[in-house]
Design a protein around this motif. Structure first.
Motif, PDB file in Angstrom:
ATOM      1  N   GLU A  76       0.827  -1.203   0.000  1.00  0.00           N
ATOM      2  CA  GLU A  76       0.000   0.000   0.000  1.00  0.00           C
ATOM      3  C   GLU A  76       0.863   1.255   0.000  1.00  0.00           C
ATOM      4  O   GLU A  76       0.543   2.234  -0.665  1.00  0.00           O
ATOM      5  CB  GLU A  76      -0.948   0.001   1.200  1.00  0.00           C
ATOM      6  CG  GLU A  76      -2.080  -0.978   1.057  1.00  0.00           C
ATOM      7  CD  GLU A  76      -2.960  -1.062   2.289  1.00  0.00           C
ATOM      8  OE1 GLU A  76      -2.669  -0.394   3.310  1.00  0.00           O
ATOM      9  OE2 GLU A  76      -3.947  -1.822   2.250  1.00  0.00           O
ATOM     10  N   ASN A  77       1.958   1.231   0.726  1.00  0.00           N
ATOM     11  CA  ASN A  77       2.845   2.379   0.746  1.00  0.00           C
ATOM     12  C   ASN A  77       3.494   2.589  -0.610  1.00  0.00           C
ATOM     13  O   ASN A  77       3.620   3.722  -1.077  1.00  0.00           O
ATOM     14  CB  ASN A  77       3.919   2.212   1.823  1.00  0.00           C
ATOM     15  CG  ASN A  77       4.831   3.402   1.895  1.00  0.00           C
ATOM     16  OD1 ASN A  77       4.427   4.481   2.284  1.00  0.00           O
ATOM     17  ND2 ASN A  77       6.063   3.207   1.479  1.00  0.00           N
ATOM     18  N   GLU A  78       3.909   1.499  -1.240  1.00  0.00           N
ATOM     19  CA  GLU A  78       4.545   1.609  -2.556  1.00  0.00           C
ATOM     20  C   GLU A  78       3.583   2.110  -3.609  1.00  0.00           C
ATOM     21  O   GLU A  78       3.966   2.853  -4.513  1.00  0.00           O
ATOM     22  CB  GLU A  78       5.133   0.259  -2.964  1.00  0.00           C
ATOM     23  CG  GLU A  78       6.351  -0.128  -2.155  1.00  0.00           C
ATOM     24  CD  GLU A  78       6.843  -1.536  -2.428  1.00  0.00           C
ATOM     25  OE1 GLU A  78       6.117  -2.318  -3.092  1.00  0.00           O
ATOM     26  OE2 GLU A  78       7.942  -1.868  -1.968  1.00  0.00           O
ATOM     27  N   GLU A  79       2.318   1.720  -3.506  1.00  0.00           N
ATOM     28  CA  GLU A  79       1.307   2.142  -4.477  1.00  0.00           C
ATOM     29  C   GLU A  79       0.866   3.575  -4.229  1.00  0.00           C
ATOM     30  O   GLU A  79       0.400   4.242  -5.146  1.00  0.00           O
ATOM     31  CB  GLU A  79       0.097   1.206  -4.417  1.00  0.00           C
ATOM     32  CG  GLU A  79       0.385  -0.193  -4.899  1.00  0.00           C
ATOM     33  CD  GLU A  79      -0.754  -1.166  -4.655  1.00  0.00           C
ATOM     34  OE1 GLU A  79      -1.757  -0.783  -3.987  1.00  0.00           O
ATOM     35  OE2 GLU A  79      -0.638  -2.311  -5.107  1.00  0.00           O
ATOM     36  N   GLY A  80       0.987   4.043  -3.017  1.00  0.00           N
ATOM     37  CA  GLY A  80       0.549   5.389  -2.659  1.00  0.00           C
ATOM     38  C   GLY A  80      -0.954   5.427  -2.485  1.00  0.00           C
ATOM     39  O   GLY A  80      -1.666   4.469  -2.721  1.00  0.00           O
ATOM     40  N   GLU A  81      -1.404   6.583  -2.050  1.00  0.00           N
ATOM     41  CA  GLU A  81      -2.840   6.749  -1.845  1.00  0.00           C
ATOM     42  C   GLU A  81      -3.530   6.937  -3.188  1.00  0.00           C
ATOM     43  O   GLU A  81      -3.046   7.656  -4.047  1.00  0.00           O
ATOM     44  CB  GLU A  81      -3.113   7.946  -0.951  1.00  0.00           C
ATOM     45  CG  GLU A  81      -2.626   7.746   0.463  1.00  0.00           C
ATOM     46  CD  GLU A  81      -3.001   8.919   1.349  1.00  0.00           C
ATOM     47  OE1 GLU A  81      -4.045   9.549   1.095  1.00  0.00           O
ATOM     48  OE2 GLU A  81      -2.258   9.178   2.301  1.00  0.00           O
ATOM     49  N   GLU A  82      -4.686   6.332  -3.321  1.00  0.00           N
ATOM     50  CA  GLU A  82      -5.450   6.472  -4.549  1.00  0.00           C
ATOM     51  C   GLU A  82      -5.842   7.935  -4.726  1.00  0.00           C
ATOM     52  O   GLU A  82      -6.274   8.599  -3.797  1.00  0.00           O
ATOM     53  CB  GLU A  82      -6.718   5.610  -4.470  1.00  0.00           C
ATOM     54  CG  GLU A  82      -7.461   5.547  -5.771  1.00  0.00           C
ATOM     55  CD  GLU A  82      -8.616   4.571  -5.709  1.00  0.00           C
ATOM     56  OE1 GLU A  82      -9.558   4.773  -6.482  1.00  0.00           O
ATOM     57  OE2 GLU A  82      -8.567   3.645  -4.908  1.00  0.00           O
ATOM     58  N   GLY A  83      -5.621   8.431  -5.900  1.00  0.00           N
ATOM     59  CA  GLY A  83      -5.978   9.808  -6.188  1.00  0.00           C
ATOM     60  C   GLY A  83      -4.874  10.804  -5.888  1.00  0.00           C
ATOM     61  O   GLY A  83      -5.041  11.992  -6.095  1.00  0.00           O
ATOM     62  N   PHE A  84      -3.738  10.351  -5.403  1.00  0.00           N
ATOM     63  CA  PHE A  84      -2.634  11.249  -5.099  1.00  0.00           C
ATOM     64  C   PHE A  84      -2.107  11.862  -6.393  1.00  0.00           C
ATOM     65  O   PHE A  84      -1.884  11.178  -7.375  1.00  0.00           O
ATOM     66  CB  PHE A  84      -1.515  10.488  -4.385  1.00  0.00           C
ATOM     67  CG  PHE A  84      -0.315  11.325  -4.091  1.00  0.00           C
ATOM     68  CD1 PHE A  84      -0.335  12.251  -3.072  1.00  0.00           C
ATOM     69  CD2 PHE A  84       0.824  11.196  -4.850  1.00  0.00           C
ATOM     70  CE1 PHE A  84       0.777  13.027  -2.781  1.00  0.00           C
ATOM     71  CE2 PHE A  84       1.953  11.970  -4.591  1.00  0.00           C
ATOM     72  CZ  PHE A  84       1.926  12.887  -3.560  1.00  0.00           C
TER      73      PHE A  84
END
Length: 86
Positions: A76-84
């Motif tokens: 989740e950290n590698e993917e980042g927050e959705e919409g960032f």
């Protein structure tokens, strides 16, 4: 695993509910990510202010017992927050 039970904290309103060392903002998944990047324990202890060898022992125990959770947190950290947006 007695050390882990008292050493690791998880609170919903603190670091997104992620497992942390003691009551710090040092996440277990962050330490595991450092390790996966090839950092030695000595390197991690030098890089993370206030961290102790006992903290790392507790982190590794927790990570071994909760591998799916830690893998998910790293992903989740590698993917980042959705919409960032940068």
């Amino acid at each position: 695993m007695a050390v882990t039970a008292s050493w690791i904290s998880k609170r919903p309103n603190f670091c997104g509910g992620d497992a942390c060392i003691r009551d710090s903002r040092i996440t277990v998944w962050g330490l595991v990510a450092y390790r996966r990047l090839g950092m030695s324990e000595a390197d991690i202890l030098e890089a993370v202010q206030g961290l102790t060898p006992a903290d790392l022992e507790a982190a590794w125990e927790y990570a071994a017992a909760n591998a799916e959770e830690i893998d998910r947190d790293i992903r989740e950290n590698e993917e980042g927050e959705e919409g960032f947006v940068e």
